[in-house]
Write a protein that holds these residues in place. Sequence first.
Motif, PDB file in Angstrom:
ATOM      1  N   GLY A  82       0.813  -1.220   0.000  1.00 44.94           N
ATOM      2  CA  GLY A  82       0.000   0.000   0.000  1.00 44.94           C
ATOM      3  C   GLY A  82       0.839   1.258   0.000  1.00 44.94           C
ATOM      4  N   SER A  83       0.188   2.405  -0.002  1.00 41.53           N
ATOM      5  CA  SER A  83       0.918   3.677   0.050  1.00 41.53           C
ATOM      6  C   SER A  83       1.328   3.953   1.491  1.00 41.53           C
ATOM      7  N   GLY A  84       2.011   5.055   1.708  1.00 39.82           N
ATOM      8  CA  GLY A  84       2.535   5.369   3.037  1.00 39.82           C
ATOM      9  C   GLY A  84       1.479   5.409   4.130  1.00 39.82           C
ATOM     10  N   THR A  85       0.310   5.926   3.797  1.00 35.35           N
ATOM     11  CA  THR A  85      -0.758   6.044   4.795  1.00 35.35           C
ATOM     12  C   THR A  85      -1.146   4.672   5.362  1.00 35.35           C
ATOM     13  N   PHE A  86      -1.101   3.631   4.524  1.00 32.65           N
ATOM     14  CA  PHE A  86      -1.440   2.286   4.996  1.00 32.65           C
ATOM     15  C   PHE A  86      -0.491   1.875   6.126  1.00 32.65           C
ATOM     16  N   ALA A 110      -1.544  18.766   7.262  1.00 33.99           N
ATOM     17  CA  ALA A 110      -2.522  17.767   6.825  1.00 33.99           C
ATOM     18  C   ALA A 110      -2.119  16.345   7.230  1.00 33.99           C
ATOM     19  N   TYR A 111      -0.801  16.068   7.256  1.00 30.66           N
ATOM     20  CA  TYR A 111      -0.387  14.698   7.586  1.00 30.66           C
ATOM     21  C   TYR A 111      -0.495  14.418   9.080  1.00 30.66           C
ATOM     22  N   GLY A 112      -0.271  15.440   9.905  1.00 33.67           N
ATOM     23  CA  GLY A 112      -0.537  15.310  11.339  1.00 33.67           C
ATOM     24  C   GLY A 112      -2.032  15.123  11.574  1.00 33.67           C
ATOM     25  N   ASP A 113      -2.837  15.899  10.859  1.00 33.87           N
ATOM     26  CA  ASP A 113      -4.294  15.760  10.977  1.00 33.87           C
ATOM     27  C   ASP A 113      -4.739  14.364  10.545  1.00 33.87           C
ATOM     28  N   ARG A 114      -4.050  13.808   9.552  1.00 30.98           N
ATOM     29  CA  ARG A 114      -4.414  12.469   9.086  1.00 30.98           C
ATOM     30  C   ARG A 114      -4.161  11.424  10.174  1.00 30.98           C
ATOM     31  N   ILE A 115      -3.102  11.598  10.933  1.00 36.81           N
ATOM     32  CA  ILE A 115      -2.828  10.680  12.062  1.00 36.81           C
ATOM     33  C   ILE A 115      -3.991  10.745  13.052  1.00 36.81           C
ATOM     34  N   VAL A 157       4.071  12.145  15.798  1.00 34.78           N
ATOM     35  CA  VAL A 157       4.389  13.418  15.143  1.00 34.78           C
ATOM     36  C   VAL A 157       4.866  13.149  13.715  1.00 34.78           C
ATOM     37  N   VAL A 158       4.683  14.143  12.850  1.00 34.23           N
ATOM     38  CA  VAL A 158       5.237  14.105  11.497  1.00 34.23           C
ATOM     39  C   VAL A 158       6.574  14.844  11.527  1.00 34.23           C
ATOM     40  N   HIS A 159       7.620  14.226  11.017  1.00 36.63           N
ATOM     41  CA  HIS A 159       8.936  14.874  11.033  1.00 36.63           C
ATOM     42  C   HIS A 159       8.982  16.005  10.007  1.00 36.63           C
ATOM     43  N   SER A 160       8.855  15.651   8.728  1.00 38.49           N
ATOM     44  CA  SER A 160       8.863  16.668   7.674  1.00 38.49           C
ATOM     45  C   SER A 160       7.410  16.832   7.220  1.00 38.49           C
ATOM     46  N   GLU A 161       6.770  17.932   7.594  1.00 43.15           N
ATOM     47  CA  GLU A 161       5.354  18.154   7.273  1.00 43.15           C
ATOM     48  C   GLU A 161       5.279  18.622   5.821  1.00 43.15           C
ATOM     49  N   THR A 162       4.953  17.692   4.965  1.00 44.38           N
ATOM     50  CA  THR A 162       4.986  17.930   3.520  1.00 44.38           C
ATOM     51  C   THR A 162       3.903  18.932   3.075  1.00 44.38           C
ATOM     52  N   THR A 163       2.933  19.171   3.935  1.00 42.21           N
ATOM     53  CA  THR A 163       1.888  20.154   3.646  1.00 42.21           C
ATOM     54  C   THR A 163       2.474  21.522   3.308  1.00 42.21           C
ATOM     55  N   VAL A 186       6.785   8.021  14.739  1.00 41.87           N
ATOM     56  CA  VAL A 186       7.148   9.154  13.873  1.00 41.87           C
ATOM     57  C   VAL A 186       6.806   8.851  12.416  1.00 41.87           C
ATOM     58  N   ASP A 187       6.017   9.735  11.814  1.00 40.60           N
ATOM     59  CA  ASP A 187       5.796   9.713  10.369  1.00 40.60           C
ATOM     60  C   ASP A 187       6.971  10.463   9.743  1.00 40.60           C
ATOM     61  N   ALA A 188       7.943   9.686   9.258  1.00 40.52           N
ATOM     62  CA  ALA A 188       9.120  10.292   8.615  1.00 40.52           C
ATOM     63  C   ALA A 188       9.053  10.019   7.112  1.00 40.52           C
ATOM     64  N   MET A 189       7.814   9.985   6.621  1.00 39.04           N
ATOM     65  CA  MET A 189       7.574   9.607   5.232  1.00 39.04           C
ATOM     66  C   MET A 189       8.468  10.382   4.279  1.00 39.04           C
ATOM     67  N   SER A 190       8.454  11.710   4.404  1.00 37.94           N
ATOM     68  CA  SER A 190       9.168  12.512   3.404  1.00 37.94           C
ATOM     69  C   SER A 190      10.543  12.970   3.891  1.00 37.94           C
ATOM     70  N   SER A 191      11.048  12.394   4.992  1.00 38.80           N
ATOM     71  CA  SER A 191      12.398  12.775   5.433  1.00 38.80           C
ATOM     72  C   SER A 191      13.370  11.596   5.457  1.00 38.80           C
ATOM     73  N   ASN A 212       8.418   5.381  -2.137  1.00 35.98           N
ATOM     74  CA  ASN A 212       8.511   6.372  -3.214  1.00 35.98           C
ATOM     75  C   ASN A 212       8.899   7.775  -2.769  1.00 35.98           C
ATOM     76  N   LYS A 213       9.531   7.905  -1.605  1.00 31.46           N
ATOM     77  CA  LYS A 213       9.975   9.245  -1.199  1.00 31.46           C
ATOM     78  C   LYS A 213      11.501   9.304  -1.301  1.00 31.46           C
ATOM     79  N   CYS A 214      12.191   9.633  -0.216  1.00 27.75           N
ATOM     80  CA  CYS A 214      13.621   9.950  -0.363  1.00 27.75           C
ATOM     81  C   CYS A 214      14.527   8.753  -0.679  1.00 27.75           C
TER      82      CYS A 214
HETATM   83  C1  LIG Z   1       3.616  11.245   1.410  1.00 30.30           C
HETATM   84  C2  LIG Z   1       3.340  11.357   2.843  1.00 30.30           C
HETATM   85  C3  LIG Z   1       2.491  10.442   3.508  1.00 30.30           C
HETATM   86  C4  LIG Z   1       1.828   9.273   2.843  1.00 30.30           C
HETATM   87  O1  LIG Z   1       1.057   9.592   1.783  1.00 30.30           O
HETATM   88  P1  LIG Z   1       0.552   8.454   0.786  1.00 30.30           P
HETATM   89  O2  LIG Z   1      -0.179   9.246  -0.240  1.00 30.30           O
HETATM   90  O3  LIG Z   1      -0.311   7.537   1.550  1.00 30.30           O
HETATM   91  O4  LIG Z   1       1.771   7.761   0.265  1.00 30.30           O
HETATM   92  C5  LIG Z   1       2.340  10.573   4.881  1.00 30.30           C
HETATM   93  N1  LIG Z   1       2.951  11.553   5.559  1.00 30.30           N
HETATM   94  C6  LIG Z   1       3.761  12.445   4.964  1.00 30.30           C
HETATM   95  C7  LIG Z   1       4.425  13.479   5.791  1.00 30.30           C
HETATM   96  C8  LIG Z   1       3.968  12.384   3.588  1.00 30.30           C
HETATM   97  O5  LIG Z   1       4.779  13.273   2.986  1.00 30.30           O
END
Ligand SMILES: *Cc1c(COP(=O)(O)O)cnc(C)c1O
Length: 388
Positions: A82-86, A110-115, A157-163, A186-191, A212-214
Amino acid sequence: MMKPLSPGPLSDVKTNMPNMNPYLLLTPGPLSTTATVKEAMLRDWCTWDSEYNQLIQSIRERLVRLAAPSNPAEYTAVLMQGSGTFSVEAALGTALPCNGGKLAVLTNGAYGDRIAQIADILGISSTIIPFGEVASVQPEKLDLALEADPMITHVAVVHSETTTGILNPLAAIAEVVRRHEKTFIVDAMSSFGGIPFDIAELGIDFLVSSSNKCIQGVPGFGFVLARRQVIESCRGNARSLSLDLYDQWNTMERMQGKWRYTSPTHVVRAFDQALIELELEGGIEARHTRYTDNQRKLVEGMEAAGFTPLLPRELQSPIITSFRYPEDESFSFQSFYEALKQEGFVIYPGKVSSADTFRIGSIGEIYPDDIRRLIKAVTQYEAKRSEP
Ligand SMILES: *Cc1c(COP(=O)(O)O)cnc(C)c1O
């Protein structure tokens, strides 16, 4: 008639492979990847095979060494379809028990709000500590919240808030969490892979990122780096069959690299190649230097072209940058976007509610020369726009 897209940059000139991309992705993921990463997907792989399972074990080991260089023995990696959110959802839903436990969510985007939303849907008791959209997470506020509410057991917490592009102060937050002896997610998805840090030193219990990030693979799975002792204690916690991180981990451990359910074989191959290329580049430090270089050149050039970044420099990550729309009413993001796409660059719309913004990423197979060409295209567009 639409003008055909220009052939795009020769990013793959190093590998001598033809570049088939009509544009570079200057987005937060999926990112532009190398031709060799894409080429790794050109064959089919069976999964009931020790060769494939060994590859999975090797990927897991390499991830642990990248994430916890000071103490890899204490950590373990688990991959999740799945994608990162999964993977975020799997980590939250497995870390917190069905009955009991309370999650504090630090959020500034938005990613903190998603958590917080995931916690809500899973029925996890939670408290949200918000910091708006354009301010950093303040560790002192977490300290006070943990002091005031002893029911809290986990902090996310989200490390790098991609929002926005904010980089939250991970080490200072980790220090507070450690002092209060809470479980740290820690959501370090984009860091992860683009910014150096050591989860063993910081005492992180669960770190989540994706293919699919760094690391610069293609989309298709996420992964969680977990403290071995903590994930071992999570059996039976999950509220979901397919997103049971414990069961996924336990299967990979017991059966030496086997996934439960169909795994994204091509994506895994591409990811293996991406890890090799990360090492060839010189590891996370070297990649961080390149991203930082890209981001600095981007801001310099955009400022010279008349654009203002949304964030003050001290909050800004090297990952993605938000820019305000120019003040004059004649600016249209859609037309700007289309013009840049014709020149071979795809940028990203903004995501904050307090200002009109767009975003430009500096991660992926992107080099300072690509940024220079982008700035040239932006400058030409702006010059044309200001013509009477
Ligand atoms: C990309 C990203 C996600 C996950 O997003 P998906 O669309 O599910 O891959 C989660 N948190 C952060 C901070 C992101 O940059």
